[in-house]
Write a protein that holds these residues in place. Sequence first.
Motif, PDB file in Angstrom:
ATOM      1  N   MET A  25       1.291  -1.145  -0.378  1.00  0.00           N
ATOM      2  CA  MET A  25       0.175   0.667  -0.746  1.00  0.00           C
ATOM      3  C   MET A  25       1.126   0.615  -0.119  1.00  0.00           C
ATOM      4  N   ILE A  26       1.048   2.642  -0.730  1.00  0.00           N
ATOM      5  CA  ILE A  26       1.851   3.556  -1.148  1.00  0.00           C
ATOM      6  C   ILE A  26       0.322   4.536  -1.398  1.00  0.00           C
ATOM      7  N   THR A  27       0.878   5.815  -0.851  1.00  0.00           N
ATOM      8  CA  THR A  27      -0.244   6.700  -0.839  1.00  0.00           C
ATOM      9  C   THR A  27       0.240   7.242  -2.210  1.00  0.00           C
ATOM     10  N   VAL A  28      -0.775   8.004  -2.847  1.00  0.00           N
ATOM     11  CA  VAL A  28      -0.625   8.769  -4.542  1.00  0.00           C
ATOM     12  C   VAL A  28      -1.527  10.288  -4.175  1.00  0.00           C
ATOM     13  N   MET A  29      -1.517  11.422  -4.961  1.00  0.00           N
ATOM     14  CA  MET A  29      -1.902  12.700  -4.116  1.00  0.00           C
ATOM     15  C   MET A  29      -1.926  12.618  -5.946  1.00  0.00           C
ATOM     16  N   GLY A  30      -3.528  13.844  -5.719  1.00  0.00           N
ATOM     17  CA  GLY A  30      -4.038  14.592  -6.702  1.00  0.00           C
ATOM     18  C   GLY A  30      -4.945  15.989  -5.752  1.00  0.00           C
ATOM     19  N   THR A  31      -4.898  17.080  -6.643  1.00  0.00           N
ATOM     20  CA  THR A  31      -5.887  17.853  -6.475  1.00  0.00           C
ATOM     21  C   THR A  31      -6.968  18.329  -7.446  1.00  0.00           C
ATOM     22  N   ALA A  32      -8.848  18.196  -6.614  1.00  0.00           N
ATOM     23  CA  ALA A  32      -9.755  18.385  -7.582  1.00  0.00           C
ATOM     24  C   ALA A  32      -9.116  19.433  -8.675  1.00  0.00           C
ATOM     25  N   CYS A  33      -9.202  18.949  -9.604  1.00  0.00           N
ATOM     26  CA  CYS A  33      -9.006  19.476 -10.959  1.00  0.00           C
ATOM     27  C   CYS A  33      -9.634  20.012 -11.480  1.00  0.00           C
ATOM     28  N   ALA A  34      -9.209  21.985 -11.857  1.00  0.00           N
ATOM     29  CA  ALA A  34     -10.896  21.959 -13.271  1.00  0.00           C
ATOM     30  C   ALA A  34     -11.170  21.901 -14.248  1.00  0.00           C
ATOM     31  N   PRO A  35     -12.050  21.801 -14.800  1.00  0.00           N
ATOM     32  CA  PRO A  35     -12.809  20.807 -15.940  1.00  0.00           C
ATOM     33  C   PRO A  35     -11.760  21.726 -17.479  1.00  0.00           C
ATOM     34  N   LEU A  36     -11.288  21.042 -17.792  1.00  0.00           N
ATOM     35  CA  LEU A  36     -10.551  21.763 -19.463  1.00  0.00           C
ATOM     36  C   LEU A  36     -12.203  21.990 -20.193  1.00  0.00           C
ATOM     37  N   SER A  37     -11.351  23.319 -21.285  1.00  0.00           N
ATOM     38  CA  SER A  37     -11.832  23.213 -22.707  1.00  0.00           C
ATOM     39  C   SER A  37     -11.108  23.946 -24.131  1.00  0.00           C
ATOM     40  N   GLY A  38     -11.930  24.020 -25.056  1.00  0.00           N
ATOM     41  CA  GLY A  38      -9.891  24.109 -25.658  1.00  0.00           C
ATOM     42  C   GLY A  38     -10.454  25.726 -26.073  1.00  0.00           C
ATOM     43  N   GLU A  39      -9.587  25.527 -26.999  1.00  0.00           N
ATOM     44  CA  GLU A  39      -9.904  27.179 -27.550  1.00  0.00           C
ATOM     45  C   GLU A  39     -10.973  28.085 -28.488  1.00  0.00           C
ATOM     46  N   ASN A  40     -11.328  26.782 -28.821  1.00  0.00           N
ATOM     47  CA  ASN A  40     -12.626  26.540 -29.912  1.00  0.00           C
ATOM     48  C   ASN A  40     -13.527  25.641 -28.566  1.00  0.00           C
ATOM     49  N   PRO A  41     -15.043  26.004 -28.417  1.00  0.00           N
ATOM     50  CA  PRO A  41     -15.811  25.493 -27.860  1.00  0.00           C
ATOM     51  C   PRO A  41     -16.361  24.425 -27.998  1.00  0.00           C
ATOM     52  N   TYR A  42     -16.370  24.288 -30.118  1.00  0.00           N
ATOM     53  CA  TYR A  42     -17.413  23.486 -30.222  1.00  0.00           C
ATOM     54  C   TYR A  42     -16.460  21.877 -30.284  1.00  0.00           C
ATOM     55  N   ARG A  43     -17.533  21.137 -30.051  1.00  0.00           N
ATOM     56  CA  ARG A  43     -17.168  19.619 -30.478  1.00  0.00           C
ATOM     57  C   ARG A  43     -17.371  19.192 -31.894  1.00  0.00           C
ATOM     58  N   ILE A  44     -16.741  18.363 -32.313  1.00  0.00           N
ATOM     59  CA  ILE A  44     -18.122  18.046 -33.846  1.00  0.00           C
ATOM     60  C   ILE A  44     -18.538  17.085 -33.782  1.00  0.00           C
ATOM     61  N   GLY A  45     -19.499  16.738 -33.876  1.00  0.00           N
ATOM     62  CA  GLY A  45     -20.438  15.067 -33.322  1.00  0.00           C
ATOM     63  C   GLY A  45     -19.992  14.413 -34.574  1.00  0.00           C
ATOM     64  N   GLN A  46     -20.163  12.924 -34.334  1.00  0.00           N
ATOM     65  CA  GLN A  46     -19.976  11.993 -35.722  1.00  0.00           C
ATOM     66  C   GLN A  46     -21.464  12.305 -36.308  1.00  0.00           C
ATOM     67  N   ASP A  47     -22.211  12.751 -36.000  1.00  0.00           N
ATOM     68  CA  ASP A  47     -23.269  13.155 -36.994  1.00  0.00           C
ATOM     69  C   ASP A  47     -23.119  14.257 -37.465  1.00  0.00           C
ATOM     70  N   GLY A  48     -22.002  15.194 -37.247  1.00  0.00           N
ATOM     71  CA  GLY A  48     -21.344  16.398 -38.059  1.00  0.00           C
ATOM     72  C   GLY A  48     -22.076  17.383 -37.697  1.00  0.00           C
ATOM     73  N   THR A  49     -22.459  17.196 -36.083  1.00  0.00           N
ATOM     74  CA  THR A  49     -23.295  18.634 -35.450  1.00  0.00           C
ATOM     75  C   THR A  49     -22.287  19.432 -34.158  1.00  0.00           C
ATOM     76  N   PRO A  50     -21.497  20.367 -34.649  1.00  0.00           N
ATOM     77  CA  PRO A  50     -21.577  20.862 -33.681  1.00  0.00           C
ATOM     78  C   PRO A  50     -21.681  21.244 -32.272  1.00  0.00           C
ATOM     79  N   ARG A  51     -21.074  20.974 -31.164  1.00  0.00           N
ATOM     80  CA  ARG A  51     -22.715  20.983 -29.302  1.00  0.00           C
ATOM     81  C   ARG A  51     -20.993  21.518 -28.965  1.00  0.00           C
TER      82      ARG A  51
END
Length: 338
Positions: A25-51
């Motif tokens: 058993m060994i301890t490791v640590m992280g911090t509650a991390c902020a959500p991530l977003s790209g410079e362009n907020p849109y994700r292009i879906g498999q159906d071609g729709t940006p969301r």
Amino acid sequence: MRDSLALALNPPADEPRMNRPELVMITVMGTACAPLSGENPYRIGQDGTPRILPGTGGIVPSHRVGDPCVRLQADHVEPGVSIRHEPRIRGGDGANQALQTYSCVGNWAVVMNGACKGARGVVTGKHGGVDTVLVDFPTDVMLKMALGDRIQVYAYGLGLKLVDHPQVEVLNASPRLIARWGLTHGRGPLIAPVTHVVPAKIMGSGLGRNTVLRGDYDIQLFDQEVARRYGLNSLRFGDMVAIENADNRFGRSYSADHVSIGVIIHSDSTVAGHGPGVVTLLTGRREHLRYRRDGNANLAQLLDIRAPARPRPQPPISVRARRPAPVPRIPVLERSRR
């Protein structure tokens, strides 16, 4: 944790025999991390729709292990609390990769500072690409928690082996999870309870790596005929799933005589090649590893975290968007008599 150490010294008589005395058993640590977003907020879906949808990282008090992971207005959302080791040390990422590698599903995690100091949670998964570890906490704890709070994981399970089933590889699983899973063991193959079966042909993002000790790989739900046939629209965070024809010993590859079993850790996605993520827990040849259907095979129930939601098949948001609009009825005008 004290109860984990007690179990290591005095394991239950009916659990599969494990190499507990060899585990560290060994301890490791992280911090509650902020959500991530790209410079362009849109994700292009498999159906071609940006969301524009919420995605990885952050504290997510609205969804926990046991909740549905399909038909959410989200893309790769991680239930509970996402943690990383930040900042990177001397330009490297070694401490965070240790957090990814050493943490096992079912490990205890404790908040070390802030308003929720001392609160205890459970590791429920590891997400590749963004390299986060997911931890479930009670909702009232998450509502008080702040981004940047330090969370220590009592990592225990790396190197775990099943004494009576040496042909089955155990990966990313804590001894506590193995003990509570309800595995059928002894003579013959190891049999694991699962909620769903997934064909290897619809597995996507995450293929091509040489290890499964970090991250996950995704179930694509874009072919709704396949998704409905296998009941995959009812997947929940924490569901145990069997992936047919999948060899996950040294990375993720297709093999007709293997099966791999894992846990759902993040939500569905609209992006091509992506979907609900699976962290591998067991892998082996069919003659050594089998599965049986059990609707209760969800982390929330197995680890006594909370009562999981009832499975309800819901089509993904990208599929609903493709449904053709109903054709309006046009009244037939009576021709005027000559």
